[in-house]
Every structure is written in structure tokens, then in C-alpha cells.
Motif scaffolding. Structure first.
Motif, PDB file in Angstrom:
ATOM      1  N   THR A 154       0.839  -1.194   0.000  1.00  0.00           N
ATOM      2  CA  THR A 154       0.000   0.000   0.000  1.00  0.00           C
ATOM      3  C   THR A 154       0.872   1.241   0.000  1.00  0.00           C
ATOM      4  N   ARG A 189      -2.550  -1.458  11.163  1.00  0.00           N
ATOM      5  CA  ARG A 189      -3.035  -0.255  10.481  1.00  0.00           C
ATOM      6  C   ARG A 189      -2.119   0.137   9.326  1.00  0.00           C
ATOM      7  N   ARG A 228      -3.074  -0.880   5.724  1.00  0.00           N
ATOM      8  CA  ARG A 228      -4.161  -0.227   4.996  1.00  0.00           C
ATOM      9  C   ARG A 228      -3.619   0.952   4.205  1.00  0.00           C
ATOM     10  N   GLU A 229      -4.380   1.341   3.221  1.00  0.00           N
ATOM     11  CA  GLU A 229      -4.026   2.511   2.423  1.00  0.00           C
ATOM     12  C   GLU A 229      -4.044   3.744   3.316  1.00  0.00           C
TER      13      GLU A 229
END
Length: 146
Positions: free
Chosen positions: A7, A130, A133-134
Motif C-alpha cells: 500500500t 493499520r 491499509r491505504e
């Protein structure tokens, strides 16, 4: 730049979380004291229990060495005897179980320090997850709409 999990971003977040987890685990292990000397599983069962079902220390620990001693003796007489190998392995297993069952772990810390360690570990794990994620980029509001 591609980061954690492919990401955008998140590399700094990942390493900060990893640092928090490592710190929390280090502080936790640093506060654990290891002691021995209590009755083990096998010696406590041999020593009776005083009629109350609890294990007590016994001086008959030497009995646990008998299978190992006979197995090693038999192996030096004739190493092709399969029962001697098995007796040696069983004797080693008895000794390992007895040694491991005598170990006691005691967490010797204040509650506030223990909570801080758990927070470090939990927050670090959350930051690591976390980071996969993006990541959204925070930009200033566009002033041209006014």
C-alpha cells in the motif's frame, strides 16, 4: 512509495508499531522472575500429599534417575538393544518433565507498569495492522471555494 503490504505509505507506522511491541515485550520479560524448588509433577506424586492432595517436596528424587541409569548402562553393554534405547529416552523424558514442572514464573511489577506494557504491546500491534491499509493524505482545505 509502496510500503507495508504494497500500500501507499505506512512504513513509518509499521516500524513505530514494531518498536512499541518490542519495547513492551522486553519490559514484560524483564519483570518476570523465574524460581524453582517446588515439588515437581513426578516427585510430588511420589512424596504423597499429606492426605490433602497437595504436592510436597520429597528427598526421593534419585528414583527418577533409575530408568535413565539402567538404559545408559544397557547401551554400553550392547547398543543394539532397542529396549535400552527406549528406556534411556523414557528416563530423559522423566527428568525433563520433572525439571520443567519445578519452574515457577512470577511477575514482579506494579500494576501501572504492567498496564503500560500491555498498552505498548496492544497499541504497537494495532499500528502494525493499520500500516497495511491505504494511508490517506491529510491536506489543507481548499481556500479557493470561498
Amino acid at each position: 512509495m509502496k510500503g507495508s503490504g504494497g500500500t501507499d505509505g505506512g512504513v513509518g507506522l509499521f516500524f513505530f508499531g514494531l518498536l512499541m511491541v518490542i519495547g513492551g515485550i522486553y519490559f514484560f520479560f524483564d519483570s518476570v522472575r523465574v524460581t524453582t524448588g517446588h515439588a515437581g509433577i513426578l516427585s510430588g506424586a511420589m512424596g504423597g500429599g499429606g492426605g490433602r492432595g497437595r504436592m510436597i517436596d520429597t528427598t526421593s528424587m534419585g528414583i527418577l534417575f533409575v530408568p535413565f541409569f539402567i538404559g545408559v548402562f544397557s547401551l554400553f553393554v550392547d547398543a543394539r538393544r532397542k529396549w535400552a534405547w527406549w528406556l534411556t529416552y523414557i528416563g530423559l523424558a522423566f527428568l525433563a518433565v520433572e525439571i520443567l514442572s519445578r519452574i515457577r514464573f512470577i511477575v514482579d511489577t506494579k500494576l501501572t507498569h504492567l498496564l503500560a506494557m500491555f498498552v505498548l504491546i496492544a497499541a504497537g500491534c494495532a499500528l502494525i495492522f493499520r500500516s497495511y491499509r491505504e494511508q490517506r493524505r491529510f491536506t489543507k482545505p481548499d481556500d479557493s471555494r470561498e
